[in-house]
Design an enzyme around this catalytic site. Structure first.
Site, PDB file in Angstrom:
ATOM      1  N   SER A 576       0.979  -0.912  -0.239  1.00 43.89           N
ATOM      2  CA  SER A 576       0.079  -0.166   0.084  1.00 43.89           C
ATOM      3  C   SER A 576       0.853   1.267  -0.044  1.00 43.89           C
ATOM      4  CB  SER A 576      -1.237   0.087   1.480  1.00 43.89           C
ATOM      5  OG  SER A 576      -2.203   0.922   1.135  1.00 43.89           O
ATOM      6  N   ASP A 662      -9.507  -3.567  -5.481  1.00 44.34           N
ATOM      7  CA  ASP A 662      -9.359  -3.163  -4.509  1.00 44.34           C
ATOM      8  C   ASP A 662      -9.716  -1.891  -4.921  1.00 44.34           C
ATOM      9  OD1 ASP A 662      -7.927  -1.775  -2.620  1.00 44.34           O
ATOM     10  OD2 ASP A 662      -5.689  -3.030  -3.093  1.00 44.34           O
ATOM     11  N   HIS A 696      -8.001  -5.177  -0.838  1.00 48.47           N
ATOM     12  CA  HIS A 696      -6.900  -4.536  -0.284  1.00 48.47           C
ATOM     13  C   HIS A 696      -6.031  -4.874   0.185  1.00 48.47           C
ATOM     14  CE1 HIS A 696      -4.452  -0.834   0.225  1.00 48.47           C
ATOM     15  NE2 HIS A 696      -4.116  -1.163   1.345  1.00 48.47           N
TER      16      HIS A 696
END
Length: 733
Positions: A576, A662, A696
């Site tokens: 991320s 995501d 995610h």
């Protein structure tokens, strides 16, 4: 032995379709923005071609992946249950079962109201039998997941009368949940079905009839920003729900919860730098929210209801007096900062992070000198001098990570505390608030004869380019560095560095597959995180963001200079915002690493921050800057954004991993990054792996998650030169 393929497959090439834009006098050309069209069959075909290429390039690691998966499985007690947590008249716990992906949530009645010792299951409890007498299975998660490629449980909450269970599920991976309500007596679902909910729900009090009849929940706007709080009355349609609160400012996220005292429902509206709370009387099903203190730019605060000296108060944790936060007392009514009285004054050396109020105690989460701490304040009878005693809950070990959690009951005489480290599996303790005794309730089991004393932990310090000392936490198996501890070893280096998120030392069963093959694992606690306090975060965002990358590069170079490893034997990983870190250092110091793993990476930073319609963009202006309106922010982000700075550099091999659904970091970011790497750095060895049914957090289900992690670890071991290494416990003496 691993067998290298005799003929290398040809990597996919995305067709460049240049689009040029100009802003603030800067022109930029993007050849691969067309990959954003998620519903275009050509885009899906490209992602699938990348997956096929990645599988072909890693086919020689298939056996290693299987072995790592089996090692994780063999070390995990597959049929197990969590330490029960008491809520009103029940003990709640989760169960896992051998061969099942998700497990179940359960409860049993409290048999002795005075005894707060959690019940223990029989040592020989079978998976197909109750673990405890009177067990009630609330939710069978495997049954809920049946027929879905992806499944995620959001929040689940039992009503105040213990009769209903509201739970939220996501079967896509986009974190937009559907809420259903289960009657726990009849086992029938109510007609209520709410869609597009963020997470779970918060129950209001029972009605005059004695039955629960309403709850609160949040929804998101088109940019996936939680902006509305709704009140739902059971038996009515979602279209008829009452809008309780709406936050129009795109910088603010909204959340709803209830105080531990059960007295108030609280609505928080928070940006990255400013917050504001609104209160509702939990007993009033028609209550309108009342603002506690008006938002002031740069002032963050949170609230907790406490009763001191027989009088209601609010505890206010805020930064109005200093960046490391102060704990103050306020009346139980709307009160401006001028009416907040310091309880724990601001201390530059101690970052106050959270506070929980109980009937007779306060529990404070804090950190000092990079270490997390749990602090207990005993409340006295005098509201003018409320703290009768103040102590830390002591744990051994410099690298221990501690935290309080799972403490829902207002009058409980114990607090649940967790502890872990790089070598020690997570342990759950009950700290007796009356005696100070610390009782171990459960140590996470690691099968196969695991002994934490066979590993050594170290705290190292790297010097960044501006002279700041950056902490590194490291674990390695004893003896790997030779009899005098001087032999270089391969290192898996992890980093994040954003949002004040602290990556404290933690244990992972999967990591043993690296350590037992002779690698060390290290975490670089770079600026942008919160490990060293609020100033550590402030010094790694906005105009200071380059510090995050400098710190990580300094950590890698320190490991080499101190003799721990060599540059070509460091594989760095981040996910991320940590993926942004990986992409940036790949451009800035490729020679300092032997490989990179970028998970769901935020690598197309400038494009994302220029598009206010994308999820999370506007709320994150305070983290990265607003390049649309601010030419300086534009230039600053353009200077480090990984996608913008791809060049014909000596990149080490790169593995990029993402998920099609995501919402937080769109799949298109790593897809574009890999396409540009292929075009501009033809010598680069780059792989892209896209999960086609995940979000995610990656795939769902523990076995699929183990397989997913085994893929990454096998690639890392291959880059570290350890693909053929025999784990320590399998070596001949």
């Amino acid at each position: 032995m691993s067998d290298a393929p005799t003929e290398q497959p040809v990597p996919p090439r995305a067709e460049p379709r240049p689009v040029t834009t100009t802003l603030h006098g800067h022109s930029r050309t993007d050849e691969y923005e067309w990959l954003r069209a998620k519903d275009d069959p050509e885009v899906i075909a490209y992602l699938e071609a990348e997956n096929e290429y990645t599988q072909a390039r890693t086919a020689h690691l298939a056996g290693l992946r299987t072995r790592i998966f089996e090692e994780i499985k063999a070390r995990t007690l597959e049929t197990d249950l969590s330490v029960p947590t008491r809520v009103r008249g029940y003990w709640y716990y989760g169960r896992s079962f051998e061969g099942r992906q998700y497990g179940a949530s359960c409860r049993v009645p409290v048999t002795d109201a005075e005894d707060w010792t959690p019940p223990q299951p029989a040592a020989d409890a079978r998976p197909d039998e109750p673990a405890l007498p009177g067990e009630e299975v609330l939710l069978d998660l495997d049954a809920l997941a049946e027929g879905h490629d992806f499944f995620s449980m959001g929040g689940s909450s039992v009503s105040p009368d213990d009769r209903l269970l509201a739970y939220a599920t996501d079967v896509v991976g986009d974190e937009r949940y559907t809420v259903r309500v289960l009657d726990l007596e009849s086992r029938e679902l109510l007609d209520d079905e709410l869609t597009g909910v963020l997470g779970g729900v918060t129950w209001g009090d029972v009605a005059a009839s004695g039955a629960a009849d309403h709850f609160y929940y949040t929804t998101v706007d088109e940019a996936w920003r939680p902006d509305k709080v709704w009140r739902h009355r059971l038996g009515t349609a979602q279209a008829d729900d009452e809008l309780v609160f709406h936050e129009p400012d795109g910088r603010y996220f909204v959340g709803v919860g209830r105080t531990r005292s059960r007295r108030y429902v609280m609505i928080a509206a928070s940006s990255k730098t400013t917050s504001e709370y609104h209160l509702l009387d939990a007993a009033d099903a028609g209550a309108a929210p009342v603002r506690f203190a008006e938002r002031t730019d740069g002032v963050e605060y949170s609230l907790e209801h406490a009763v001191i000296g027989g009088r209601d108060h609010f505890l206010v944790l805020h930064n109005a007096s200093g960046p490391e936060f102060e704990l103050s007392l306020a009346p139980a009514e709307p009160t401006p900062p001028s009416g907040w009285t310091p309880l724990l004054p601001h201390d530059q050396a101690v970052r106050l992070e959270d506070v929980d109020a109980f009937a007779d105690h306060l529990v404070v989460q804090q950190r000092s000198q990079g270490a997390s701490q749990v602090r207990v304040l005993e409340l006295g009878a005098d509201a003018d001098s409320p703290v009768a005693a103040d102590r830390l809950v002591e744990f051994p070990g410099e690298l221990a990570s501690v935290g309080a959690g799972g403490n829902p009951a207002w009058e409980q005489p114990t607090i649940r505390v967790g502890m872990t480290s790089l070598s020690r599996p997570s342990a759950v303790y009950d700290h007796d608030l009356r005696t100070g005794e610390l009782v171990l309730r459960k140590q996470a089991p690691v099968l196969g004869g695991y002994d934490p004393d066979e590993y050594e932990e170290h705290r190292l310090w790297a010097t960044s380019v501006d002279g700041v000392e950056v902490p590194i936490s490291l674990v390695v198996r004893k003896g790997v560095r030779g009899s005098d501890g001087s032999d270089p070893v391969p290192v898996h280096l992890y980093g994040y560095g954003a949002y004040e998120a602290s990556i404290d030392p933690y244990f992972a069963v999967s990591r043993l597959s690296l350590l037992d093959r002779g690698a060390a694992f290290a975490i670089a606690h770079v600026r942008g995180g919160g490990e060293m306090g609020r100033h550590w975060y402030d010094d790694g965002k906005l105009e200071h963001k380059q510090h995050t990358f400098d710190d990580f590069i300094a950590a890698a170079r320190h490991l080499v200079e101190a003799g721990w490893t060599t540059a070509e034997r460091i594989v760095a990983e981040g996910a991320s915002a940590g993926g942004l870190l990986i992409g940036a250092v790949a451009n800035q110091a490729p020679e300092s690493f032997g490989g990179f793993v970028a998970g769901v990476p935020f690598v197309d930073t400038l494009t994302t921050m220029l598009d206010a319609t994308l999820p999370l963009t506007v709320p994150e202006y305070d983290e990265w800057g607003n390049p649309s309106d601010d030419p300086v922010a534009y230039e600053r982000i353009a200077a480090y954004a990984p996608y913008e700075n791809v060049a014909d550099l000596p990149y080490p091999p790169i593995l990029a991993e993402t998920s099609l659904n995501d919402t937080r970091v769109l799949y298109v970011e790593p897809a574009k990054w890999v396409a540009r790497l292929r075009a501009r750095a033809p010598r680069a060895d780059v792989l892209l792996r896209t999960e086609m049914a995940a979000g995610h957090g990656g795939v769902s289900g523990r076995y699929r998650a183990w397989e997913d992690r085994a893929f990454s670890l096998a690639w890392i071991l291959d880059r570290l030169g350890l693909a053929d290494a025999v784990p320590a416990k399998l070596r001949s003496p």
